[in-house]
Motif scaffolding. Structure first.
Motif, mmCIF file in Angstrom:
data_model
loop_
_atom_site.group_PDB
_atom_site.id
_atom_site.type_symbol
_atom_site.label_atom_id
_atom_site.label_comp_id
_atom_site.label_asym_id
_atom_site.label_seq_id
_atom_site.Cartn_x
_atom_site.Cartn_y
_atom_site.Cartn_z
ATOM 1 N N GLN A 29 0.814 -1.216 0.000
ATOM 2 C CA GLN A 29 0.000 0.000 0.000
ATOM 3 C C GLN A 29 0.847 1.266 0.000
ATOM 4 N N ILE A 30 2.014 1.204 0.606
ATOM 5 C CA ILE A 30 2.857 2.399 0.688
ATOM 6 C C ILE A 30 3.196 2.917 -0.702
ATOM 7 N N GLN A 31 3.359 2.006 -1.657
ATOM 8 C CA GLN A 31 3.697 2.453 -3.015
ATOM 9 C C GLN A 31 2.621 3.381 -3.593
ATOM 10 N N PHE A 32 1.374 3.254 -3.135
ATOM 11 C CA PHE A 32 0.287 4.041 -3.692
ATOM 12 C C PHE A 32 -0.023 5.304 -2.895
ATOM 13 N N SER A 33 0.510 5.427 -1.693
ATOM 14 C CA SER A 33 0.128 6.549 -0.843
ATOM 15 C C SER A 33 1.349 7.053 -0.095
ATOM 16 N N ALA A 34 1.116 7.761 0.975
ATOM 17 C CA ALA A 34 2.200 8.251 1.819
ATOM 18 C C ALA A 34 1.728 8.148 3.253
ATOM 19 N N LEU A 35 2.648 7.883 4.145
ATOM 20 C CA LEU A 35 2.291 7.887 5.559
ATOM 21 C C LEU A 35 2.106 9.332 6.012
ATOM 22 N N THR A 43 2.145 23.307 2.894
ATOM 23 C CA THR A 43 2.336 24.686 2.467
ATOM 24 C C THR A 43 0.964 25.341 2.364
ATOM 25 N N ASP A 44 0.951 26.625 2.080
ATOM 26 C CA ASP A 44 -0.323 27.332 1.897
ATOM 27 C C ASP A 44 -1.132 26.629 0.822
ATOM 28 N N GLY A 45 -2.416 26.506 1.073
ATOM 29 C CA GLY A 45 -3.276 25.880 0.075
ATOM 30 C C GLY A 45 -3.342 24.371 0.191
ATOM 31 N N GLN A 46 -2.661 23.812 1.196
ATOM 32 C CA GLN A 46 -2.782 22.374 1.469
ATOM 33 C C GLN A 46 -3.420 22.237 2.845
ATOM 34 N N TYR A 47 -4.446 21.420 2.908
ATOM 35 C CA TYR A 47 -5.192 21.260 4.152
ATOM 36 C C TYR A 47 -5.126 19.816 4.610
ATOM 37 N N ARG A 48 -4.712 19.626 5.867
ATOM 38 C CA ARG A 48 -4.578 18.270 6.426
ATOM 39 C C ARG A 48 -5.908 17.890 7.063
ATOM 40 N N ILE A 49 -6.492 16.807 6.548
ATOM 41 C CA ILE A 49 -7.794 16.376 7.025
ATOM 42 C C ILE A 49 -7.635 15.004 7.677
ATOM 43 N N VAL A 50 -8.214 14.876 8.878
ATOM 44 C CA VAL A 50 -8.119 13.643 9.647
ATOM 45 C C VAL A 50 -9.487 12.969 9.653
ATOM 46 N N ILE A 51 -9.500 11.669 9.343
ATOM 47 C CA ILE A 51 -10.722 10.879 9.510
ATOM 48 C C ILE A 51 -10.667 10.329 10.926
ATOM 49 N N PHE A 60 -6.378 9.747 7.072
ATOM 50 C CA PHE A 60 -5.763 11.041 6.800
ATOM 51 C C PHE A 60 -5.735 11.282 5.298
ATOM 52 N N PHE A 61 -5.880 12.532 4.889
ATOM 53 C CA PHE A 61 -5.643 12.900 3.487
ATOM 54 C C PHE A 61 -5.381 14.393 3.413
ATOM 55 N N LEU A 62 -4.965 14.827 2.243
ATOM 56 C CA LEU A 62 -4.738 16.252 2.000
ATOM 57 C C LEU A 62 -5.744 16.750 0.980
ATOM 58 N N LEU A 81 -7.689 16.019 -4.026
ATOM 59 C CA LEU A 81 -7.525 15.148 -2.867
ATOM 60 C C LEU A 81 -6.318 14.244 -3.126
ATOM 61 N N THR A 82 -5.403 14.191 -2.170
ATOM 62 C CA THR A 82 -4.241 13.300 -2.312
ATOM 63 C C THR A 82 -3.997 12.557 -1.006
ATOM 64 N N ALA A 83 -3.250 11.469 -1.125
ATOM 65 C CA ALA A 83 -2.662 10.764 0.018
ATOM 66 C C ALA A 83 -3.676 10.220 1.021
ATOM 67 N N LEU A 84 -4.819 9.750 0.534
ATOM 68 C CA LEU A 84 -5.782 9.128 1.447
ATOM 69 C C LEU A 84 -5.168 7.857 2.021
ATOM 70 N N THR A 85 -5.149 7.774 3.327
ATOM 71 C CA THR A 85 -4.569 6.642 4.031
ATOM 72 C C THR A 85 -5.451 6.284 5.213
ATOM 73 N N VAL A 86 -5.620 4.995 5.456
ATOM 74 C CA VAL A 86 -6.229 4.535 6.707
ATOM 75 C C VAL A 86 -5.191 3.651 7.392
ATOM 76 N N ASP A 87 -4.946 3.934 8.663
ATOM 77 C CA ASP A 87 -3.972 3.151 9.427
ATOM 78 C C ASP A 87 -4.311 1.667 9.283
#
Length: 159
Positions: A29-35, A43-51, A60-62, A81-87
């Motif tokens: 799964q790591i190959q498809f996303s990021a921890l 940076t500005d314009g990126q929002y960290r969203i927690v599920i 988590f996703f951005l 939307l990028t980097a959707l991850t579920v622990d």
């Protein structure tokens, strides 16, 4: 009756830091996303969203409002939307699906001028494709070449 699960989307706060830094994903799964710990500096314009599930960080996703969005949509009111991850320990419990189903309402509340969410998903990442389709994302037919192969561009309209 089991515990009632209350899944919500929340803006990142420091109280989630420890949980997010301890997220784990299997190699395939790591190959498809990021921890989350690798992308918490934004940076500005990126929002960290927690599920969250009952206040605990499970995903988590951005969301991006940066110029990067223009690579994926000609709509000036689109979010990326990028980097959707579920622990890993919370996978298979429907948290990603519930989080994504909550996304349109969340966007209306916190990003009211936006009416579309776009994302790219690797063509080999079948689980993620199925999830996005289940929650209403449509395959736009466009393909992008990503770091590990072809990516499917998907879009969700926010009514």
């Amino acid at each position: 009756m089991g515990n009632v699960s209350i899944v919500k989307l929340e803006h990142f706060e420091d109280k989630f830091l420890n949980e997010l830094e301890n997220f784990d994903l299997p190699k395939e799964q790591i190959q498809f996303s990021a921890l989350p710990k690798d992308i918490l500096n934004t940076t500005d314009g990126q929002y960290r969203i927690v599920i969250t599930n009952n206040g605990q960080a499970v995903g988590f996703f951005l969301l991006h409002t940066t110029d990067k969005v223009k690579n994926y949509s000609s709509n000036p009111n689109a979010l990326l939307l990028t980097a959707l991850t579920v622990d890993h320990k919370y996978q298979g419990k429907g948290f990603a699906k519930k989080g994504m189903l909550a996304l349109p309402h969340f966007v209306k509340e916190f990003f009211p001028s936006y009416n579309e969410i776009v994302l790219v998903v690797n063509e080999k990442n079948f689980h993620a494709q199925a999830l996005y389709k289940k929650v209403g994302f449509n395959d736009t037919g466009e393909r992008k070449i990503g770091p590990i192969g072809k990516q499917i561009l998907m879009s969700l309209s926010i009514e």
